[in-house]
Write a protein that holds these residues in place. Structure first.
Motif, PDB file in Angstrom:
ATOM      1  N   ARG A  29      19.984  76.377  14.967  1.00 15.08           N
ATOM      2  CA  ARG A  29      21.314  76.278  15.361  1.00 15.08           C
ATOM      3  C   ARG A  29      21.610  75.179  16.277  1.00 15.08           C
ATOM      4  NH1 ARG A  29      23.334  82.495  16.309  1.00 15.08           N
ATOM      5  NH2 ARG A  29      23.063  83.203  14.040  1.00 15.08           N
ATOM      6  N   PHE A  33      27.504  74.339  18.031  1.00 14.23           N
ATOM      7  CA  PHE A  33      27.690  75.573  17.242  1.00 14.23           C
ATOM      8  C   PHE A  33      27.311  76.767  18.327  1.00 14.23           C
ATOM      9  CE2 PHE A  33      26.052  79.266  14.933  1.00 14.23           C
ATOM     10  CZ  PHE A  33      27.297  79.401  13.961  1.00 14.23           C
ATOM     11  N   ALA A  34      26.258  76.742  18.991  1.00  9.42           N
ATOM     12  CA  ALA A  34      26.354  78.008  20.085  1.00  9.42           C
ATOM     13  C   ALA A  34      27.199  78.024  21.071  1.00  9.42           C
ATOM     14  CB  ALA A  34      24.639  77.901  20.574  1.00  9.42           C
ATOM     15  N   ARG A  35      27.792  76.644  21.492  1.00 10.16           N
ATOM     16  CA  ARG A  35      28.960  76.657  22.522  1.00 10.16           C
ATOM     17  C   ARG A  35      30.194  77.214  21.797  1.00 10.16           C
ATOM     18  NH1 ARG A  35      27.544  72.120  23.795  1.00 10.16           N
ATOM     19  NH2 ARG A  35      29.269  70.718  22.525  1.00 10.16           N
ATOM     20  N   ARG A  36      30.401  76.816  20.604  1.00 13.36           N
ATOM     21  CA  ARG A  36      31.690  77.499  19.899  1.00 13.36           C
ATOM     22  C   ARG A  36      31.509  78.870  19.549  1.00 13.36           C
ATOM     23  NH1 ARG A  36      30.864  72.976  16.552  1.00 13.36           N
ATOM     24  NH2 ARG A  36      29.905  74.066  15.080  1.00 13.36           N
ATOM     25  N   LEU A  37      30.353  79.404  19.516  1.00  8.97           N
ATOM     26  CA  LEU A  37      30.233  80.800  19.394  1.00  8.97           C
ATOM     27  C   LEU A  37      30.259  81.565  20.582  1.00  8.97           C
ATOM     28  CD1 LEU A  37      29.595  83.060  17.156  1.00  8.97           C
ATOM     29  CD2 LEU A  37      26.992  82.701  17.980  1.00  8.97           C
ATOM     30  N   ARG A  38      30.005  81.162  21.456  1.00 13.57           N
ATOM     31  CA  ARG A  38      30.055  81.568  22.891  1.00 13.57           C
ATOM     32  C   ARG A  38      31.479  81.847  23.245  1.00 13.57           C
ATOM     33  NH1 ARG A  38      25.183  78.922  24.263  1.00 13.57           N
ATOM     34  NH2 ARG A  38      26.479  77.460  25.100  1.00 13.57           N
ATOM     35  N   ARG A  40      34.103  81.857  20.971  1.00 10.26           N
ATOM     36  CA  ARG A  40      34.607  82.583  20.491  1.00 10.26           C
ATOM     37  C   ARG A  40      34.773  84.169  20.790  1.00 10.26           C
ATOM     38  NH1 ARG A  40      33.241  82.764  14.273  1.00 10.26           N
ATOM     39  NH2 ARG A  40      31.354  83.377  15.013  1.00 10.26           N
ATOM     40  N   HIS A  41      33.354  84.426  21.339  1.00  5.43           N
ATOM     41  CA  HIS A  41      33.122  85.584  21.815  1.00  5.43           C
ATOM     42  C   HIS A  41      33.909  85.829  23.238  1.00  5.43           C
ATOM     43  CE1 HIS A  41      29.068  86.063  19.153  1.00  5.43           C
ATOM     44  NE2 HIS A  41      30.138  86.208  18.519  1.00  5.43           N
ATOM     45  N   GLU A  44      37.373  86.548  22.296  1.00 10.50           N
ATOM     46  CA  GLU A  44      37.596  88.094  21.910  1.00 10.50           C
ATOM     47  C   GLU A  44      37.502  89.020  22.865  1.00 10.50           C
ATOM     48  OE1 GLU A  44      35.589  91.185  18.635  1.00 10.50           O
ATOM     49  OE2 GLU A  44      34.735  89.133  18.670  1.00 10.50           O
TER      50      GLU A  44
END
Length: 439
Positions: A29, A33-38, A40-41, A44
């Motif tokens: 990854r 991508f990891a930055r966008r995932l963090r 998004r979490h 939420e």
């Protein structure tokens, strides 16, 4: 030859990379991508936190509102009474003149008070309705004339509020609204045990009154029940029949589409529009009696009819089509299919929609104000054409009264109305759970 066999065997033998048992290589990854995932979490979590905060804020505001209403209205379920030793003079009983007898009995408890000003203060301790209580006792037992008996009569609303702690004794007399002489007389009665509190049955049995201690919601409750009786008698059968026709028998064309659109629009029309309709049609054109449960029920029936139709259609639509096909397949007519199979299975949803419509009708005020059900009604109505009011309108009238004692009666009436609404909504939930069918 040997080399050819070895090459064939090597071709048949699977490689470790293509073997199903071989472990999958971890995906790489990127940092983006990891930055966008963090992110998004984190969004939420913020959304969940905002939702929980909104629920907590709403619950806190509800607790504050209900707590305020309960604090102001709980004391209305108790009333203050004065104990008197009354001698029933036969001549005054014959003339139905009971107030002088009550006043003499009160003066006897204050032998030191002989001046006119002092006795005027003592007179103000008694409710203006106390003579009617004594008259009712004598009417039930005429043999009481000429005897001396102990009676507990209703105190004035100011004394009642004083006993309940609604007046601040530390304020100056000019700011308190209650004289020092009245407070001293009430304290003397309390010390002697001649002033006490009891359950306020008048709140539930009497009609409206200009005097707070004599006002009750009995007339408004009966008026609400009579109005709901007319509403149910008209809107429930008509609404269910209309829903059955539109959902099961009506052809799909522009006319039925127009009817459906109008029904949905009528469900969203402000309630005061129905009051204007009732004022123009029922009172103005047909000349029906003003401020009567009959007219109020007709207006409420027009208002709740779209709600019942929409809820009933939704319940009918929820019945699986296989039920209809099975009934028709064994020879049932379309009418028998609807009456014997579809309608019983849809009844839980229909009952829920009906009760919700009745709850809405019970809590409405604006349309009834337009047809005159805001009148001052002292007597409990006995029929559909008698002058009456309803509980929400009674609350509105008491909230506009300047007397301090009407504040607690307004809050008490709100508590009773909320209790009735919660009971009806709970009944709808229970009926839905009992008769619910899962497909």
């Amino acid at each position: 030859m040997t080399d050819l066999v070895e090459r064939d065997a090597a071709a048949v033998t699977p490689s470790p990379e293509s073997s199903p048992a071989a472990p999958a290589k971890p995906r790489v990854r990127s940092e983006a991508f990891a930055r966008r995932l963090r992110a998004r979490h984190a969004a939420e979590r913020r959304f969940r936190l905002a939702g929980a905060a909104a629920v907590a804020l709403a619950a806190m505001m509800l607790v504050v509102l209900l707590g305020s209403i309960v604090a102001k209205g709980s004391t209305a379920f108790w009333e203050t009474r004065i104990r008197l030793e009354v001698t029933l003079d036969p001549a005054e009983v014959a003339e139905r003149n009971y107030m002088p007898m009550l006043r003499r009995a009160l003066y006897a408890q204050f032998p030191e008070v002989s001046d006119r000003a002092g006795r005027r203060v003592l007179n103000d301790l008694l409710s203006s309705g106390a003579p009617y209580e004594l008259e009712a006792m004598v009417a039930r037992d005429p043999a009481l004339a000429g005897t001396t008996l102990t009676v507990w009569v209703r105190a004035d609303d100011q004394i009642d509020q004083l006993v309940k702690g609604r007046y601040r004794r530390d304020l100056p007399e000019s700011e308190r609204g209650l004289s020092d002489a009245k407070i001293a007389a009430a304290d003397a009665l309390l010390a002697s045990g001649a002033l006490a509190q009891g359950f306020n049955t008048t709140l539930f049995t009497a009609g409206d009154s200009r005097e707070p201690e004599q006002a009750g919601i009995g007339g408004a409750v009966v008026g609400s029940l009579l109005t709901l009786l007319v509403t149910m008698g008209l809107s429930v059968p008509v609404g269910i029949a209309a829903a059955v026709y539109l959902e099961e028998f009506a052809p799909r064309n522009r006319w039925t589409d127009l009817i459906e659109v109008n029904i949905n629009n009528l469900a969203a029309v402000p309630s005061i529009i129905f009051g204007l309709l009732g004022l123009a049609v029922f009172l103005g054109f047909f000349g029906m009696p003003r401020s009567a449960p009959l007219v109020g029920g007709l207006v409420m029936a027009l208002m709740t009819l779209p709600v019942i139709i929409i809820a009933s259609r939704a319940a009918l639509k929820a019945v699986p089509s296989s039920i209809r096909e099975a009934a028709l397949g064994i020879g049932a007519s379309p009418l028998q299919t609807v009456l014997h199979h579809v309608l019983p299975l849809a009844m839980p949803g229909i009952l829920t929609g009906t009760i919700i419509g009745m709850v809405r009708a019970l809590g409405e005020t604006a349309p009834l104000l337009m047809i005159g059900m805001v009148a001052f009604i002292v007597d409990v109505p006995q029929g559909l054409t008698d002058s009456a009011t309803v509980l929400p309108v009674q609350i509105y009238m008491w909230a506009d009264s300047p007397e301090r004692a009407f504040t607690e009666r307004t809050s008490a009436a709100i508590l009773i109305l909320l209790g009735i609404l919660i009971l009806l909504n709970g009944t709808a939930v229970i009926l839905r759970k009992i008769f619910e069918r899962r497909w």
